[in-house]
Scaffold this motif. Structure first.
Motif, mmCIF file in Angstrom:
data_model
loop_
_atom_site.group_PDB
_atom_site.id
_atom_site.type_symbol
_atom_site.label_atom_id
_atom_site.label_comp_id
_atom_site.label_asym_id
_atom_site.label_seq_id
_atom_site.Cartn_x
_atom_site.Cartn_y
_atom_site.Cartn_z
ATOM 1 N N CYS A 81 1.044 -1.234 -0.048
ATOM 2 C CA CYS A 81 0.094 -0.005 0.155
ATOM 3 C C CYS A 81 0.902 1.466 -0.035
ATOM 4 O O CYS A 81 1.715 1.212 0.728
ATOM 5 N N GLU A 94 -7.731 5.605 -1.920
ATOM 6 C CA GLU A 94 -6.498 5.212 -0.934
ATOM 7 C C GLU A 94 -6.809 6.102 0.434
ATOM 8 O O GLU A 94 -6.435 5.378 1.263
ATOM 9 N N HIS A 98 -7.566 3.587 2.914
ATOM 10 C CA HIS A 98 -6.060 3.064 3.457
ATOM 11 C C HIS A 98 -5.307 3.699 4.104
ATOM 12 O O HIS A 98 -4.541 3.263 4.983
#
Ligand SMILES: [Zn+2]
Ligand SMILES: [Zn+2]
Length: 261
Positions: A81, A94, A98
């Motif tokens: 990631c 993202e 994340h």
């Protein structure tokens, strides 16, 4: 109606609701009853809502399989990631999904499994995997740090769920997750101990199942377009039928079906 994964509510046992199109069906109430699921042949991509002849990576059309952030390499490999660097397939996605607090957890079934999830996905992720009991191992500021730690922990634990054993409810009752956690912490290099969680609460999960199968055969709608029988229970994202048959509902995301109950 188009299948999407069950919405779950943490309760004793877990409650499973299918929010399929305009319906909201509490599947716990169907346990013990005859149901039938028939595939119409129509498949809809969950990302772009377009129909497709074939799914890639289980539930994406081909363009979304290649381009959607929901199928980025960091979904399966959190250590790849780049959200914390402001990078990724879709930087906005993202950032939202994340570059957020994540946990590394240990889940007990027949063995101890290690996993990573966004903190806001607790306990949903654990229920989806059919875990019996879970402890938080570490709490990290983003997905990348959680992934890095998970890679180290794969030397001690599997990161895969053995779905057969999970569905047969094979649990090793001798597993002590607190002992397991702190023994492993001691063996980690000190630079990886930064994010270890002091939270030793064990989350126990129970599922609405009348009887667990002794052996299990998992069907899919591609090969078996009509699945019917008495529903014996629900565990993880699987429906368990009499005669030791099961179907993974999540794996059929985007399939158009007729449900009769
Ligand atoms: Zn698509
Ligand atoms: Zn990512």
């Amino acid at each position: 109606m188009i299948i999407s994964k069950f919405h779950t509510t943490f309760n004793n046992p877990v409650e499973y609701t299918a929010n399929w199109e305009n319906n909201s069906i509490l599947f716990n109430e169907l346990i013990g009853k005859e149901i039938s699921i028939e595939f119409t042949g129509l498949m809809i991509c969950k990302v772009c809502n377009k129909s497709t002849k074939k799914f890639f990576g289980e539930d994406f059309c081909y363009p979304c399989f290649n381009n959607s952030p929901e199928n980025s390499p960091c979904i399966l490999k959190p250590e790849l990631c780049e959200a914390h660097l402001g990078m990724g397939r879709d930087t906005e996605w993202e950032e939202k999904h994340h570059n957020q607090p994540h946990v590394v957890y240990l889940a007990a079934t027949d063995v101890v499994k290690v996993g990573v999830t966004r903190s806001s996905q607790i306990p949903t992720r654990w229920i989806d995997q059919g875990a019996s009991s879970v402890i938080i191992f570490a709490e990290t500021p983003n997905r990348y740090e959680a992934g890095k730690l998970e890679v180290e922990l794969k030397a001690f634990y599997t990161d895969k769920t053995n779905y057969r054993k999970m569905l047969q409810n094979e649990i090793d009752k001798n597993i002590d997750l607190i002992e397991e956690k702190w023994q492993t912490v001691e063996q980690l290099p000190s630079d990886l101990q930064t994010f270890i969680s002091e939270n030793d609460v064990i989350t126990e999960l129970t599922y609405p199942v009348i009887t667990y199968p002794k052996s299990v055969q998992v069907l899919n709608l591609d090969k078996t377009p009509l699945i019917k029988g008495r529903l014996n229970g629900i565990k993880g994202q699987y429906l368990l039928f009499e005669n030791d048959l099961a179907i993974n509902i999540r794996r059929h995301t985007g399939y158009d079906i007729q449900l009769i109950y």
